[in-house]
Design an enzyme around this catalytic site. Structure first.
Site, short mmCIF file in Angstrom:
data_model
loop_
_atom_site.label_atom_id
_atom_site.label_comp_id
_atom_site.label_asym_id
_atom_site.label_seq_id
_atom_site.Cartn_x
_atom_site.Cartn_y
_atom_site.Cartn_z
N ASP A 1 70.47 50.97 47.02
CA ASP A 1 71.92 50.91 46.94
C ASP A 1 72.54 52.30 46.88
O ASP A 1 73.56 52.59 47.51
CB ASP A 1 72.32 50.08 45.72
CG ASP A 1 73.82 49.88 45.65
OD1 ASP A 1 74.41 50.13 44.59
OD2 ASP A 1 74.41 49.50 46.67
N CYS B 1 27.08 39.62 21.75
CA CYS B 1 26.22 40.23 22.77
C CYS B 1 27.07 40.94 23.82
O CYS B 1 28.02 40.35 24.35
CB CYS B 1 25.36 39.16 23.43
SG CYS B 1 24.38 38.28 22.21
N ARG C 1 29.70 21.97 34.49
CA ARG C 1 29.96 22.52 33.17
C ARG C 1 31.29 22.01 32.63
O ARG C 1 32.25 21.89 33.38
CB ARG C 1 30.11 24.04 33.25
CG ARG C 1 28.86 24.74 33.42
CD ARG C 1 29.08 26.13 33.97
NE ARG C 1 27.82 26.57 34.50
CZ ARG C 1 26.81 26.96 33.75
NH1 ARG C 1 26.97 27.05 32.44
NH2 ARG C 1 25.67 27.28 34.28
#
Ligand code: SAM
Length: 603
Positions: A571, A77, A315
């Site tokens: 640098d 789905c 859950r």
């Protein structure tokens, strides 16, 4: 029904829905055998101890547990699962039958009276009938109902066995009555199989309730609402219209969500005599009844009008995480606790801490943070809350051992997810590497970017502007190191390959490609006033894309590449730019692959 309980309920119904509903309620509850049974149950319930571990700080008692039995599903789905699918947990991460039953028993002894099985698709779990039978054995401990939410594809033949073993409530998900639309919404055939299951459920003598879940999506199935209502004419079924909810990867859009109020308007226009019916206690649906219809209607307005204040649900995901709210990405692994040998008391204390962390309510529609949550298929069921990382509090095992917080955010991103589970902290609270031995090798990529702000003089130098005096000694010194961009690019690539040496718990990876770009950019300084001439800012943006085929992601590699690239620019330029430079905005812009799926950072 005992006098005390019925009078309390009657006045509650009357207060909430008015005398008409009270009449309806009274007619339907006074003397039926079901009411008598409910009264008995209520009596047993009142005598049972309810564990404080299941009561949250807003006094909500959690007596309903939804257990996801599997991450697998036989449908796809679109609203439930991202189109690219989900990466399933390795089989040994999924709770075994014994673990499911152990946790279910613990919850029931602590006060849970309702269990609903979900998924993924619960009917694809091997041994489902045995699980239902073993859950049924928990009845003497207080379990009153065993429900299941299923898509019905593989149900109709097995339903009698499930019911015989103890299944009492069935929710069938069916979003369309049109077989062609069914294939569009579910990306699979099977409409007739679901209809057969619906028919089997409606003919089943043992089921106490049959509900149909319909997720309504504008422009897709909203035109079928009245057709679904017609099902209730002669079928004793509750059709529940669910608002389309956002989950990771499901392409939710507010415009596709049809608020329950609009659906009710549509139904009311056709059936003006529709009346509000009493809701089941703690039910997520607001119930309505059309006089003369055998069934009823429910509206689940998780998005437009949440029902958090009466939320009684917890859950358990198939991989054993407890989630206190559908929209809350925080998870606590009961599986890990069990597998490290935790006692029931220890498990309950972990559950209690998770329940205590439950927020009062989930965010409004605009703010729900899908970004941190799992896709629905990996949670199972219906009902919501905002994802927010709680401030991390220290927690202790019963023996007093300090644990780092068991707060897991496994899913994160605006269009998909990333893992925020504290994966480098073991259950003993100590740093550990993640064991990726059982993970599948998949294609992964990550793009990170960052920026170094530099003064105009340095910008001119790297862009070789004609303003630069190449006879100047400082400029010559800066140039003597080589081409800034090329050196920084090589440094970024080399740094990327050393990531696992630099970041203590990172795995060494077999990188298949690293590409680094450095782009000088000139822009208007955000703090500048209109007409302010000197308000330009100069920077170099470094972007690194790293790819590999491996078991873990390459975000750390991309971030390391960018960091090293920018440090190298520093640098290289420090002779002309001094210490005013600023490095920042280092982000993961994009990633693909892996369990958490794709991610693209918003603007
Ligand atoms: N596979 C089973 C099924 O289809 O019923 C159980 C799992 S499914 C995740 C549980 C329920 O969540 C289904 O009724 C489904 O319609 C609903 N659901 C899934 N994604 C949803 C979303 N984005 N918004 C609203 N409901 C959703």
């Amino acid at each position: 029904m005992s006098y005390q309980r019925s009078s309390w309920l009657c006045s509650a119904v009357s207060r909430k829905y008015g005398p008409t509903c009270l009449r309806y309620y009274s007619q339907n509850t006074r003397t039926t055998p079901r009411a008598k049974a409910q009264s008995k149950i209520a009596h047993i319930d009142a005598q049972r101890q309810f564990s404080p571990a299941l009561v949250d700080s807003f006094h909500r008692r959690h007596d309903y547990l939804r257990i996801s039995l599997t991450e697998k599903c036989n449908l796809r789905c679109f609203y439930c699962m991202p189109s690219e699918g989900v990466e399933l947990s390795p089989a040994d991460h999924i709770l075994t039958d014994d673990e499911v039953i152990r946790l279910a028993g613990l919850f029931v002894r602590s006060g849970v009276t309702k269990i609903r099985l979900t998924g993924g698709e619960p009917t694809v779990r091997k041994g489902l009938d045995g699980i239902i039978r073993r859950l049924n054995e928990l009845r003497p401990l207080g379990l009153q109902s065993i429900g299941m939410t299923t898509n019905g594809i593989a149900l109709h033949r097995r339903l009698p066995l499930y019911v015989e073993n103890g299944l009492t409530h069935l929710n069938l998900s069916l979003d369309t009555l049109d077989p062609f639309k069914f294939e569009i919404m579910t990306r699979r055939p099977g409409h007739d199989a679901v209809l057969r299951s619906l028919s089997a459920a409606l003919h089943s003598q043992g089921l106490r309730s049959v509900k149909l879940n319909v997720v309504v999506v504008k422009g897709l199935n909203d035109s079928e609402v009245l057709d679904f209502v017609k099902l209730t004419v002669d079928k004793n079924i509750s059709v529940r219209f669910i608002e389309f909810m956002p989950f990771t990867g499901n392409k939710w859009d507010k415009a596709k969500m049809v608020p329950s109020s609009q659906l009710l308007d549509i139904v009311s226009r056709e059936y003006p005599s529709i009346t509000r019916a009493p809701d089941e206690l703690n039910d997520t649906a607001r119930s309505w009844k059309i006089p003369g219809h055998a069934g009823s209607l429910g509206f689940i307005s998780s998005m437009s009008d949440h029902f958090c204040s009466s939320c009684n649900r917890l859950r358990l995901t198939a991989d054993g995480q407890i989630k206190v709210c559908l929209f809350d990405a925080k998870e606590v692994s009961l599986r890990d606790e069990m597998r490290r040998g935790a006692s029931d008391r220890e498990l309950l204390s972990v559950i209690g801490r998770a329940v205590q962390g439950k927020q009062e309510k989930h965010a409004g529609m605009e703010d729900i943070d899908v970004i941190t949550n799992r896709p629905m298929i990996l949670i199972g069921g219906i009902q919501p809350r905002k994802s927010r990382v709680r401030s991390l509090s220290r927690s202790y095992l019963l023996d007093g051992t300090l644990l780092l917080p068991h707060i897991h955010r496994r899913w994160s991103s605006s269009s998909s997810q990333s893992s925020l589970h504290l994966t480098h902290i073991g259950s003993d609270g100590r740093p550990c590497m993640v064991d990726v031995g059982s993970k599948d090798v998949t294609k992964r990529s990550a793009t990170a970017s960052g920026r170094i702000y530099i003064p105009r003089s340095a910008y001119d130098l790297v862009t070789e502007s004609s303003n630069v005096d190449f006879t100047n000694k400082t400029i010559q010194k800066a140039r003597s190191k080589g081409d800034v961009m090329t050196v920084a690019q090589l440094a970024a690539i080399m740094g990327c390959k050393r990531t696992s040496d630099l970041i203590p718990l990172c795995h060494p990876l077999q990188i298949s490609n690293v590409s680094v770009t450095l782009t000088p950019e000139r822009g208007v300084c955000p703090a500048s006033q209109p007409g302010d001439e000197g308000a330009l800012e100069y920077s170099i943006k470094c972007t690194a894309t790293v790819a590999c085929e491996g078991k873990t992601g390459v975000e750390m590699e991309a971030l390391t590449a960018v960091s090293i690239g920018l440090l190298t620019v520093w640098d290289m330029l420090k002779a002309v730019a001094g210490k005013e430079m600023k490095i920042g905005e280092i982000i993961v812009a994009h990633k693909t692959g892996g369990k958490s799926g794709d991610f693209t950072r918003g603007p």
